[in-house]
Every structure is written in C-alpha cells, then in structure tokens.
Design an enzyme around this catalytic site. Sequence first.
Site, PDB file in Angstrom:
ATOM      1  N   LEU A   1       0.860  -1.183   0.000  1.00 59.73           N
ATOM      2  CA  LEU A   1       0.000   0.000   0.000  1.00 59.73           C
ATOM      3  C   LEU A   1       0.894   1.229   0.000  1.00 59.73           C
ATOM      4  O   LEU A   1       2.098   1.138   0.248  1.00 59.73           O
ATOM      5  CB  LEU A   1      -0.919  -0.010   1.216  1.00 59.73           C
ATOM      6  CG  LEU A   1      -1.980  -1.121   1.243  1.00 59.73           C
ATOM      7  CD1 LEU A   1      -2.686  -1.145   2.588  1.00 59.73           C
ATOM      8  CD2 LEU A   1      -2.979  -0.949   0.110  1.00 59.73           C
ATOM      9  N   SER A   2       0.300   2.389  -0.239  1.00 65.28           N
ATOM     10  CA  SER A   2       1.135   3.594  -0.299  1.00 65.28           C
ATOM     11  C   SER A   2       1.878   3.837   1.002  1.00 65.28           C
ATOM     12  O   SER A   2       2.997   4.344   1.005  1.00 65.28           O
ATOM     13  CB  SER A   2       0.283   4.817  -0.666  1.00 65.28           C
ATOM     14  OG  SER A   2      -0.702   5.046   0.316  1.00 65.28           O
ATOM     15  N   GLU A   3       1.258   3.459   2.141  1.00 65.75           N
ATOM     16  CA  GLU A   3       1.931   3.611   3.438  1.00 65.75           C
ATOM     17  C   GLU A   3       1.561   2.449   4.363  1.00 65.75           C
ATOM     18  O   GLU A   3       0.407   1.993   4.377  1.00 65.75           O
ATOM     19  CB  GLU A   3       1.523   4.914   4.143  1.00 65.75           C
ATOM     20  CG  GLU A   3       1.822   6.178   3.376  1.00 65.75           C
ATOM     21  CD  GLU A   3       3.292   6.555   3.348  1.00 65.75           C
ATOM     22  OE1 GLU A   3       4.083   5.965   4.128  1.00 65.75           O
ATOM     23  OE2 GLU A   3       3.635   7.446   2.550  1.00 65.75           O
ATOM     24  N   THR A   4       2.540   2.009   5.126  1.00 67.50           N
ATOM     25  CA  THR A   4       2.296   1.124   6.259  1.00 67.50           C
ATOM     26  C   THR A   4       2.833   1.819   7.500  1.00 67.50           C
ATOM     27  O   THR A   4       3.986   2.254   7.530  1.00 67.50           O
ATOM     28  CB  THR A   4       2.988  -0.240   6.078  1.00 67.50           C
ATOM     29  OG1 THR A   4       2.442  -0.888   4.921  1.00 67.50           O
ATOM     30  CG2 THR A   4       2.769  -1.132   7.288  1.00 67.50           C
TER      31      THR A   4
ATOM     32  N   CYS B   1       3.395  11.375   7.220  1.00 69.43           N
ATOM     33  CA  CYS B   1       2.299  10.841   6.395  1.00 69.43           C
ATOM     34  C   CYS B   1       0.981  11.098   7.109  1.00 69.43           C
ATOM     35  O   CYS B   1       0.758  10.585   8.211  1.00 69.43           O
ATOM     36  CB  CYS B   1       2.469   9.354   6.121  1.00 69.43           C
ATOM     37  SG  CYS B   1       1.098   8.687   5.146  1.00 69.43           S
TER      38      CYS B   1
END
Length: 322
Positions: free
Chosen positions: A73-76, A106
């Site tokens: 995903l774009s961020e974890t 983020c």
Amino acid sequence: MFSQHVTVLYRKVYLIAASKLAVAGNIGMELPMYIVDAFTEAPFSGNPAAVCWVGNREISATTMQKIAAEMNLSETAFVVSPNDDYSKDARFGLRWFTPTNEVPLCGHATLASASTIFNVAKNPSSSITFSTLSGDLHAHRSEGYIVLDFPLNPPGELSEEEQTLADNLYEKILDLKKGDIQETVISRQTKKLLIRMQPSFTREDLEALKPTITAMLASHDGSIIKGVIVTVQPTQDSQYDFLSRYFAPWNGINEDPVTGSAHTVLAAYWKTQLGKTQMLGRQCSKRGGDVLVTVRDDGRVNIAGKTNVFLKGSICMPTPDC
C-alpha cells in the site's frame, strides 16, 4: 533514526521485549495488522493504509520495510505502545514506510493509526500523541472527525534549478500545457512541487490527467522533488475550496489517493490565495477523499478526516513458530 523520544522509548521497551522472546529477534511473533480507508466513511474509497501494532517489541527498520513492501500500500504505519496496551496508553511511537522507503511525515497513515486506537482498541483518551520523525503529532476526536495536529508547510518561489526541473515536467510528462498553469511553487520542507492551474482548468480536466510515471522517474532522481501536487480552485457553486491530485513515484507511489501531508502545503497555499483559515479540499483521485483543514495562528494546521476500518487481522513473522 526515530526522533530522540522514540529512540529512548525503544531502548526502554527492548528490555521488556527481550524477556518475552525466546531468543533475540522476533521468534514466534504475531502482530495485529489493520487496513483503514482514510479520509472517507465508505469502503473502497479514500486512501487505504496498513497499520501494524508493534506493541513494545523491538522491530528493526529493515523488517518494517519488508513488511511495508509486502503490504504494497502507499503507506504502512508501525505504532509502538510502551505498555503494550493500545486501550490505555496516550503516547505512542509512530513510523511510516512506503513500499520503497521510510518517510518523515504521512497524514493518511497517521489518521488510520489514530482510528485503530480510538475505534478498535476503544481508547477513551480525549487526545493521543505520536512521537515521530516530524516531532510530536496529536490526534483527537471532534464531531465524527479525527483531527490531526500537523506542521504547516508554506511553499515558496522556485529557484532557477527548480524551475528548469518543473519546465521539464509540465507538458511531456505531466500532461499539462503551460498556458493552463497559473503558478508553480515548492515546499522544500516536504520536497513537494505545487502546480496551480488556471480557473478555466476544470475538475474534469484535473481528473483526466494521465502523467507518464516512467518519464517522471527518468527526469529526476528525487533529490529535489519527491512529489507533485496539481491543484485548482473549483467553480463557485462547488462545496470545495480547492481540488487536487498528488503524484509521488519517487516514493514508490504513482498516485496517492488522498494525502494528508500534501494538505499541509495546500492549506498554507490556499489560505494565502483565498484569505480563509478553514477550507474543505477534495483530492480527485479515482478513489477520492475529503480533507478538512484549519490553519492555526501558531503555524500549524489541523487536518481532519473520517475513516473506515476495512480489515482486521494479524501478520506472522517468518519463523518456525508461525
């Protein structure tokens, strides 16, 4: 490296973690993992982020990066709880990883992290604090929103080098015509280039943009620009104060669906342009999402959004015990 506070936090909890593990490392460890759609109430919209509850265990940055790449995903987000109790702690450590690298800030993954603490762990605290690479970030609930306290990142004029780079991006790469561009500025704190389009550039034009991602990566190594915001003021009958899209292939994200950190730049820019301190923005990606921003007098910005906890589960470290 984490912020100084979180570095100390990790050192303190390591002794606790070591007593829980059979040997040094992560043997037999299962970690709670959630996927949360941020800046939306509905599933399959907003920006999905993975949230991993680390508890008070010692997890290396290398392992975090591998988990983030696996989640894709774009961020974890990785959330540290000093007492391994997400229902009672009010201060947490927080780190963010894209599939390719760690980032200093983020928004949507912070919103997602707060959502798991408030809505899954049922933490009753009126406000919680995350210790991060960008300093302490605070989150609280208000009228159905989760509100994040973020630094404001006002953009400034481009240098000659930055302008040359922007010129190379406009037409062949970003699918933008110079005549449609009203202004270009840059936030050096976040390495985000902001391109404002002329009022004649419609929401439909914005949604139709198809930048060439491979050409973006080939044009620049990411040392000056890490992401590109394209924004426009909508027609007067719109409920939104500004619209945007955000592309960040240099962070492993071709297009981010809804981006809290980009709104720390957008809020500063549009406050100056519109003379308003509270604004509603719409990020016009395919998934789309709404971000309510309030610029404060202390040089910070409240970023508010709604969330949907889409998935609850756990990940198992790759050991014989799992």
